[in-house]
Design a protein around this motif. Structure first.
Motif, mmCIF file in Angstrom:
data_model
loop_
_atom_site.group_PDB
_atom_site.id
_atom_site.type_symbol
_atom_site.label_atom_id
_atom_site.label_comp_id
_atom_site.label_asym_id
_atom_site.label_seq_id
_atom_site.Cartn_x
_atom_site.Cartn_y
_atom_site.Cartn_z
ATOM 1 N N MET A 102 6.911 7.492 -11.503
ATOM 2 C CA MET A 102 7.878 7.139 -10.480
ATOM 3 C C MET A 102 7.250 7.182 -9.086
ATOM 4 S SD MET A 102 10.899 6.146 -10.759
ATOM 5 C CE MET A 102 12.287 5.787 -9.792
ATOM 6 N N ALA A 103 6.276 8.076 -8.896
ATOM 7 C CA ALA A 103 5.628 8.212 -7.589
ATOM 8 C C ALA A 103 4.944 6.915 -7.168
ATOM 9 C CB ALA A 103 4.624 9.363 -7.613
ATOM 10 N N TRP A 104 4.327 6.236 -8.119
ATOM 11 C CA TRP A 104 3.650 4.989 -7.786
ATOM 12 C C TRP A 104 4.650 3.901 -7.399
ATOM 13 C CZ3 TRP A 104 -1.178 4.367 -6.455
ATOM 14 C CH2 TRP A 104 -2.107 5.338 -6.829
ATOM 15 N N ILE A 105 5.784 3.882 -8.044
ATOM 16 C CA ILE A 105 6.820 2.906 -7.681
ATOM 17 C C ILE A 105 7.308 3.179 -6.268
ATOM 18 C CG2 ILE A 105 9.164 2.104 -8.197
ATOM 19 C CD1 ILE A 105 8.446 2.625 -11.192
ATOM 20 N N PHE A 106 7.595 4.460 -5.970
ATOM 21 C CA PHE A 106 7.999 4.832 -4.612
ATOM 22 C C PHE A 106 6.945 4.383 -3.601
ATOM 23 C CE2 PHE A 106 10.608 8.734 -6.126
ATOM 24 C CZ PHE A 106 11.717 7.934 -6.352
ATOM 25 N N LEU A 107 5.682 4.602 -3.938
ATOM 26 C CA LEU A 107 4.596 4.278 -3.022
ATOM 27 C C LEU A 107 4.477 2.777 -2.783
ATOM 28 C CD1 LEU A 107 2.317 5.378 -1.305
ATOM 29 C CD2 LEU A 107 0.852 5.332 -3.341
ATOM 30 N N ILE A 108 4.587 1.993 -3.827
ATOM 31 C CA ILE A 108 4.490 0.534 -3.679
ATOM 32 C C ILE A 108 5.662 -0.005 -2.864
ATOM 33 C CG2 ILE A 108 4.570 -1.651 -4.954
ATOM 34 C CD1 ILE A 108 2.903 -0.128 -7.148
ATOM 35 N N VAL A 109 6.863 0.494 -3.132
ATOM 36 C CA VAL A 109 8.026 0.064 -2.347
ATOM 37 C C VAL A 109 7.874 0.506 -0.888
ATOM 38 C CG1 VAL A 109 10.531 0.267 -2.080
ATOM 39 C CG2 VAL A 109 9.539 -0.022 -4.358
ATOM 40 N N ALA A 110 7.376 1.717 -0.682
ATOM 41 C CA ALA A 110 7.145 2.206 0.686
ATOM 42 C C ALA A 110 6.161 1.302 1.422
ATOM 43 C CB ALA A 110 6.622 3.642 0.659
ATOM 44 N N GLY A 111 5.105 0.875 0.739
ATOM 45 C CA GLY A 111 4.141 -0.043 1.341
ATOM 46 C C GLY A 111 4.765 -1.380 1.674
ATOM 47 N N GLY A 112 5.606 -1.878 0.772
ATOM 48 C CA GLY A 112 6.309 -3.131 1.052
ATOM 49 C C GLY A 112 7.229 -3.016 2.248
ATOM 50 N N LEU A 113 7.909 -1.881 2.350
ATOM 51 C CA LEU A 113 8.781 -1.661 3.514
ATOM 52 C C LEU A 113 7.982 -1.541 4.807
ATOM 53 C CD1 LEU A 113 11.398 0.777 1.974
ATOM 54 C CD2 LEU A 113 11.801 -1.572 2.747
ATOM 55 N N GLU A 114 6.746 -1.060 4.690
ATOM 56 C CA GLU A 114 5.892 -1.009 5.879
ATOM 57 C C GLU A 114 5.619 -2.421 6.398
ATOM 58 O OE1 GLU A 114 1.740 0.851 7.583
ATOM 59 O OE2 GLU A 114 2.070 0.860 5.426
ATOM 60 N N VAL A 115 5.420 -3.352 5.490
ATOM 61 C CA VAL A 115 5.227 -4.751 5.885
ATOM 62 C C VAL A 115 6.481 -5.278 6.575
ATOM 63 C CG1 VAL A 115 4.750 -7.088 5.051
ATOM 64 C CG2 VAL A 115 3.585 -5.126 4.003
ATOM 65 N N VAL A 116 7.634 -4.955 6.017
ATOM 66 C CA VAL A 116 8.907 -5.414 6.592
ATOM 67 C C VAL A 116 9.087 -4.868 7.998
ATOM 68 C CG1 VAL A 116 11.429 -5.336 6.361
ATOM 69 C CG2 VAL A 116 10.004 -5.714 4.334
#
Length: 106
Positions: free
Chosen positions: A1-15
């Motif tokens: 689950m941590a990796w999913i959180f991290l990937i979504v967090a990175g995507g939100l950084e782009v946003v």
């Protein structure tokens, strides 16, 4: 689950980076609000991923996704220049992210 959180967090950084640009120095309320909300969400998910991922790994992946993602949005959406050196630099970042993911996490 941590990796999913991290990937979504990175995507939100782009946003939030994109909307920060659109906010024109926080002078436009809607893009400024989107920036702040997505920034908080990104930091929250990053912190959740750090519960089980090492600091260096989580932070590098998060910033790398943000950097490469912002570069791609700049080129594809905002019409920024994409020359061989800039593309090569982005590929080097992606290579580093792949190596970090493959490296032992112990």
């Amino acid at each position: 689950m941590a990796w999913i959180f991290l990937i979504v967090a990175g995507g939100l950084e782009v946003v939030w980076a994109f909307f920060m640009k659109q906010s024109e120095g926080f002078t436009r309320p809607v893009p400024a609000a989107i920036t702040i909300v997505t920034m908080i969400a990104s930091f929250t998910l990053l912190s959740l991923s750090m519960r089980s991922l090492p600091l260096g790994t989580a932070y590098m992946i998060w910033t790398g996704i943000g950097a490469v993602g912002a570069f791609l949005v700049g080129v594809l959406v905002l019409g920024e220049q994409a020359n061989a050196m800039r593309i090569g630099a982005a590929l080097l970042i992606v290579s580093g992210l792949v190596l970090m993911k493959l490296a032992p996490q112990g």
